[in-house]
Every structure is written in C-alpha cells, then in structure tokens.
Design an enzyme around this catalytic site. Sequence first.
Site, short mmCIF file in Angstrom:
data_model
loop_
_atom_site.label_atom_id
_atom_site.label_comp_id
_atom_site.label_asym_id
_atom_site.label_seq_id
_atom_site.Cartn_x
_atom_site.Cartn_y
_atom_site.Cartn_z
N CYS A 21 0.94 -5.83 13.71
CA CYS A 21 0.94 -6.19 15.13
C CYS A 21 0.40 -7.61 15.33
O CYS A 21 0.04 -7.98 16.46
CB CYS A 21 0.11 -5.21 15.94
SG CYS A 21 0.95 -3.65 16.29
N GLY A 22 0.28 -8.38 14.26
CA GLY A 22 -0.15 -9.78 14.40
C GLY A 22 -1.65 -9.96 14.53
O GLY A 22 -2.11 -10.83 15.26
N ASN B 209 -1.78 -15.31 24.95
CA ASN B 209 -2.64 -14.12 25.06
C ASN B 209 -4.04 -14.50 25.54
O ASN B 209 -4.81 -13.63 25.97
CB ASN B 209 -2.68 -13.36 23.73
CG ASN B 209 -1.33 -12.75 23.40
OD1 ASN B 209 -0.53 -12.49 24.30
ND2 ASN B 209 -1.06 -12.51 22.12
N SER C 259 -1.33 -1.88 11.79
CA SER C 259 -0.78 -2.87 10.86
C SER C 259 0.49 -3.46 11.46
O SER C 259 1.20 -2.79 12.21
CB SER C 259 -0.45 -2.20 9.52
OG SER C 259 -1.60 -1.59 8.99
N ARG D 148 2.03 -12.01 0.49
CA ARG D 148 0.67 -12.23 0.99
C ARG D 148 0.10 -13.58 0.57
O ARG D 148 0.48 -14.13 -0.46
CB ARG D 148 -0.25 -11.14 0.43
CG ARG D 148 0.11 -9.73 0.85
CD ARG D 148 -0.34 -9.46 2.25
NE ARG D 148 0.06 -8.14 2.72
CZ ARG D 148 -0.65 -7.43 3.61
NH1 ARG D 148 -1.76 -7.92 4.11
NH2 ARG D 148 -0.21 -6.27 4.02
N HIS E 107 -10.84 -0.67 11.87
CA HIS E 107 -9.73 -1.56 11.52
C HIS E 107 -9.59 -2.59 12.66
O HIS E 107 -8.66 -2.51 13.46
CB HIS E 107 -8.46 -0.71 11.37
CG HIS E 107 -7.30 -1.42 10.76
ND1 HIS E 107 -5.99 -1.04 11.00
CD2 HIS E 107 -7.21 -2.48 9.92
CE1 HIS E 107 -5.17 -1.82 10.33
NE2 HIS E 107 -5.88 -2.71 9.68
N TYR F 175 -1.46 -3.91 -6.59
CA TYR F 175 -1.17 -4.61 -5.34
C TYR F 175 -2.15 -4.32 -4.22
O TYR F 175 -2.44 -3.16 -3.91
CB TYR F 175 0.24 -4.26 -4.85
CG TYR F 175 0.83 -5.34 -3.98
CD1 TYR F 175 1.55 -6.38 -4.55
CD2 TYR F 175 0.61 -5.37 -2.61
CE1 TYR F 175 2.06 -7.41 -3.76
CE2 TYR F 175 1.12 -6.39 -1.82
CZ TYR F 175 1.85 -7.40 -2.40
OH TYR F 175 2.35 -8.42 -1.62
N ARG G 99 2.05 -1.69 19.66
CA ARG G 99 3.34 -2.35 19.88
C ARG G 99 4.16 -1.42 20.76
O ARG G 99 4.79 -0.48 20.27
CB ARG G 99 4.01 -2.57 18.53
CG ARG G 99 5.28 -3.36 18.56
CD ARG G 99 5.82 -3.52 17.14
NE ARG G 99 5.19 -4.61 16.41
CZ ARG G 99 5.56 -5.88 16.50
NH1 ARG G 99 6.57 -6.22 17.25
NH2 ARG G 99 4.94 -6.81 15.81
N ASP H 63 -9.40 -8.36 10.00
CA ASP H 63 -8.88 -7.04 9.62
C ASP H 63 -9.87 -5.89 9.81
O ASP H 63 -9.48 -4.82 10.24
CB ASP H 63 -8.41 -7.07 8.16
CG ASP H 63 -7.53 -5.90 7.80
OD1 ASP H 63 -6.75 -5.45 8.66
OD2 ASP H 63 -7.60 -5.41 6.66
N LYS I 136 -9.40 -1.71 2.10
CA LYS I 136 -9.13 -0.48 2.84
C LYS I 136 -9.90 0.71 2.26
O LYS I 136 -10.37 1.57 3.01
CB LYS I 136 -7.63 -0.18 2.85
CG LYS I 136 -6.75 -1.34 3.34
CD LYS I 136 -7.00 -1.70 4.77
CE LYS I 136 -5.91 -2.64 5.30
NZ LYS I 136 -6.17 -3.06 6.68
N ARG J 210 0.85 -1.19 0.00
CA ARG J 210 0.00 0.00 0.00
C ARG J 210 0.89 1.24 0.00
O ARG J 210 1.94 1.26 0.62
CB ARG J 210 -0.86 0.06 1.27
CG ARG J 210 -2.04 -0.85 1.28
CD ARG J 210 -2.93 -0.58 2.49
NE ARG J 210 -2.28 -0.86 3.74
CZ ARG J 210 -1.82 0.06 4.59
NH1 ARG J 210 -1.94 1.35 4.30
NH2 ARG J 210 -1.25 -0.28 5.72
N THR K 207 -3.84 -11.13 12.37
CA THR K 207 -4.33 -12.44 11.88
C THR K 207 -4.00 -13.53 12.89
O THR K 207 -4.81 -14.43 13.12
CB THR K 207 -3.75 -12.74 10.48
OG1 THR K 207 -4.09 -11.66 9.61
CG2 THR K 207 -4.32 -14.03 9.91
C1 OXD Z 1 -2.75 -3.49 6.81
C2 OXD Z 1 -3.24 -4.72 6.19
O1 OXD Z 1 -1.78 -2.89 6.33
O2 OXD Z 1 -4.24 -5.26 6.68
O3 OXD Z 1 -3.32 -3.07 7.82
O4 OXD Z 1 -2.66 -5.18 5.21
MN MN Z 2 -5.11 -4.10 8.23
#
Ligand code: OXD
Ligand code: MN
Length: 613
Positions: A279-280, A522, A277, A394, A255, A226, A425, A302, A235, A83, A282
């Site tokens: 920060c894990g 967690n 974005s 990805r 988000h 992309y 973070r 997301d 987004k 992005r 998924t």
């Molecule tokens: C982001 C994504 O950048 O979800 O937040 O790819």
């Molecule tokens: Mn995202």
Amino acid sequence: MSVLPVASAPSAARFHGRAALEDWVGGIAALTGPDRVVWCDGSAAEADRLAKAMVADGALIRLNPEWRPNSFLARSDPADVARLEDRTFICSATAADAGPTNNWRDPAGMRDELGTRFAGAMRGRTMYVLPFSMGPVGGAISQLGVQVTDSPYVVLSMGLMTRMGDEALAEIQGTTSWVPAVHSVGMPLIDGEGRRIPDLPWPSNAVKVIAHFPETREIWSYGSGYGGNALLAKKCFALRIASVMARDEGWLAEHMLLIKLTSPAGRVHHVAAAFPSACGKTNFAMLQPSRPGWRVETIGDDIAWLRQGADGRLRAINPEAGFFGVAPGTGEATNPAAMATMWGNTIFTNVALRPDGDVWWEGMTPTPPDGLIDWRGEPWSPRSGRPAAHPNARFTVAAEQCPVLADDWDSPDGVAIDAIVFGGRRARNVPLVAEAADWTDGVFMGATIASEQTAAAEGPVGELRFDPFAMLPFGGYDMAEHWNHWLRVGERLGTKAPRIFRVNWFRKGNDGRFLWPGYGDNIRVLDWIVARIEHEADAVVSPIGLLPYRHDLDLAGLALPDADVRELLTVDAAGWRHECDEIEGLFARFGDRVPRPLVRRLQQLRWRLGSYA
Ligand code: OXD
Ligand code: MN
C-alpha cells in the site's frame, strides 16, 4: 547440548546471558555440521571481506562504483522470490493460541521435522553468528536477538537492517534475554557420500519452512534465502515473536511506519501508521509534501514497537536500522527520498542490470534504458513481454543514508505518538479520512482494515479481504486476542492515548478513476489530522467516525471536481450495511474471542446506518 529436544520444549529461561548463548551456538553447530563458525563483529571491514568473496564466487555482482559505490546486485533462485505465507508456521502450544488465521503446527511435531531438516544442513558451509539489537542498543524499548545463518547474503543484509555485531553482543550478559533465530538455506555442500557439491549463486531448498515457537520465543527458518523468510529480525522477530512478547508484557509490536511531522507553524507531531503490504508504506514514510511549509521526516517504514512511557504517553521506536523496500514503483516522481537513500552501500535483489553497471526497475524512470539484463540474467527489451525487474525486487540500505531521516529516529526512549493511522486499499466505502470517536472505535477501525479482492484467483472479485491491523501474516497469536490487547493498552493510556484515524488514498469513482492524487498530496490529510489534534477543526459526526468539513481540507491547487470531493467524503449507507455483513463474517471466524466492545460497536454501526440517509 541438544538444541531440539522433541518431548520437552526448552524453556524461554534458557535464552539468557552469554554462557547460554555459547552453549546454544555450539548445539546448533553440532546439529547442522558447518565447516566453521564465525562470530560476526558487524564492522565495515567484515562486510567488505564478505562482499568481495561473494563477488568472486558469483553470488553478487558489483555495480559500477561511479554510479552506485559499494553496491551489489543479487539474483535469487526464481523459486525463492518472496515471503511464503503458506510455509510460515506458528507453533504455539495449542491451535487456539495461534488463532484461525495462522498456520498452526503442533510444536513437538515441528521440532521433530526441524531436527531432521537441520541435521547436517550446513555441511561444507560457514555458520555465521549474528548478535543484533532491535532498536538502539540498550534502549528502553529495545530487544536483543542472535541469528545463526549459513548465508553470507543474509549476513550483509542483517548488517544493514539491524544494529548487528560487537555492541549488541556486549549487551548479552548476566540474565539478559535474547531471541534465538536459526536459519539455513538448506543446501549443504557435502553430499551423503562425503563428496563436495559446487555451490550455487543463490542456494536454497525446494522445501521451505519458517517456524515460530511463541512460548520459547524461538525462530527456525529452513530452505529460503529471501527477505522475511531469511532476515529473521524483521517479520519473524520484530512482528510475530515480538507481538507475543508485547502481549505478555503490555506493549505493542505493530506493522506500522513512523513519521515526524512538522507543520508550517513549526509544531511537531509523531504519527504511527499501519497499512497492509503493497500500500506504499515506504512512500508515505518518506512523503515529500506538496504543500509549502510542511515537513515529513522518516523514523521507520515498516515496523513500530510502542510502549507506555514514564510520562504515561505511548512512545514508539523503529526496531529496525534499515529499509528492505520494494524497488518497482519507486522513482524520482514517487519517492525521491528513497532514491537518494540508495545512492550507494546498497544491496539490490532481483532488479534489472543496465549495460553501464547500474540498476533499473519498472517505475524508476518513465522509459527503460537500452540493453537491460533482466532479473534472471537474460537480455531484456520492452518487447520481451515480461517485467525487467521482479515485481518483488528489493533494495536493502541503512536508514542512516535517508536524507529525510528524523533527528529523533533512534532516540533510546522512542518518540511520543500523537496519532495512529489505519489505512487500506479501498476502492469503495472508506472515505479519504475519518477520525475514530474513541479508542474502542479506533480498535474497531484497525480490526476491520481490508482491501477489495481484485483478482479472481483470490476469490470473488469485489469481496473484502480483511487484514486486521495490517497484521494478518505477522501476528504471533490469535488476532481476536490482539484486539483485546489493544483495548487493554487503551485503558491504561486513558486520556493520554493518541487519537486514531482511518485513511484511504485509493477510493475510485464509478468510472474506475482514483479520486485522490495521493503521494505528496497526502500531506493535506495529515494537515487535517493535525488540525483535529490541535482542536483547530470541527468534524461531522457520521456512523463510521468523524469526517472533515470540506472547508477544513486544504484542497488548493488540486482542481478536484466537486463531485469527486463529495464522493471522497461520502458514507454510502447501503454499501456500509453490506460491509457490516462482511465484518460479521470476519468476527464469526474468531467466535466468542472477539471482544464484547467490538461486537457492540458493530451492532451500533448497523443501528446508526439504519437511520442514515
Ligand atoms: C511486507 C514487507 O510484505 O514489508 O509487508 O515486505
Ligand atoms: Mn511490511
């Protein structure tokens, strides 16, 4: 029909119903000049046809079906890998509407530029029309959109990421509104003299523009193929445009990941969590609990759309239908559910290729297999001195393949949210978990999400980089207005509002070690959050929120040193006084648009820290 009148922006009312859609598609085709226009039905046969043609053209590599059936590798142009925030524009009527954190462009000027760029941009190509639904088709919180694109890669990806095709098209009737999104890779196959130009495996343009018109709810994207630049449902629509719709209509487009949490006692709670974005998200959305009896099931990884339901509670859907996850760092050890999700029917982009026709990336296994071809298509070995997969490589895959997908993930009315979690973070200051004292305190926590700067290139190392609500690159209007909107939503929810928490998995000791193991552990933090919701745990009042008593945290089997646990839950008054200065700097950027309750909250925080040992 002219699709880009310069002087008068089209009114949002134009994008209603089927006749307007056909008119609009005709207008875009007249502007961009494709060889043909194809309306996509979203069928498996259509995706199969397109994929085969792309393999024949060298735009996709078919992976070995023994390892990864019906799966493909795409290699992007090395200049088109992520992005592009500095090429992303919010073209609202005034710069003030976009706010100080967005790139604003005058809408008339941008329409002018787009008119020039898109003129003839699709010559020699096929223009695909993709009707799609964000959220279950016909659902109470769902919205419709239509993207046109000259990229078959985008067609395949949108087919995985959204409910795309005939069913969504059938919803576009009468006065039903839909969000228009125009995309071109910006590389026509016919030149100025009318000669054919050979195509590239990943066509794109050196100039990239991702433009949003909030008032008319339009998206125009040029030059990139992309991710978020090109899959405009994600987004661009589900966050930037939807956040404006949400502001105007009284809901929230955020988000946030969504999970369903089942406790050992069988009690079910739904949690929405915002993290910046990288920060894990998924991993958290597919968390495999380290504690027995707990179950985490995925609803989204997301984006969440949240709206007050008839019962007065805040209900949420995942508007997407697939995952566009970062591959590097995803492996059996960190996210086994994601690994199982992408068993097949997956598009990989910019990962490495194994000699046996499967894929690999850093973090998938501890050691790389021999004979890899890297993301650029070149032979690679651990001695190459560069990553085999691009760090932003990805996987794109349908949510339905996730083995831990919650049964209510596509409930048309959404799920009732019990807790909202804000994370960042943070190496220092922010404790493992804290509960907001009330909704306003929670909005303050969301508004002040931040990470410490780690690279000198970003600015002074250690200084905070704020990412309010993890929406900094994704808000369609002024962030301070977004905070105001959250306060209004909270007022309407009243006593039915979900509780709000702040978490931090990334706190470090003075020696630079992470103090918390993270990942499956967690669940121990979620355990405390549930205990608070169920009135089963008391909390310690602190200037920055309600903290856990140590004995209420399940730390069994972790062997965490006492000093580490103490530090994870410590409020460092001097550190927070400094943080208050930085928050003041953040608020100063927005001037008097910062809601009074948040300004008062900051004053209160300073005052409380003053007498805090
Ligand atoms: C982001 C994504 O950048 O979800 O937040 O790819
Ligand atoms: Mn995202």
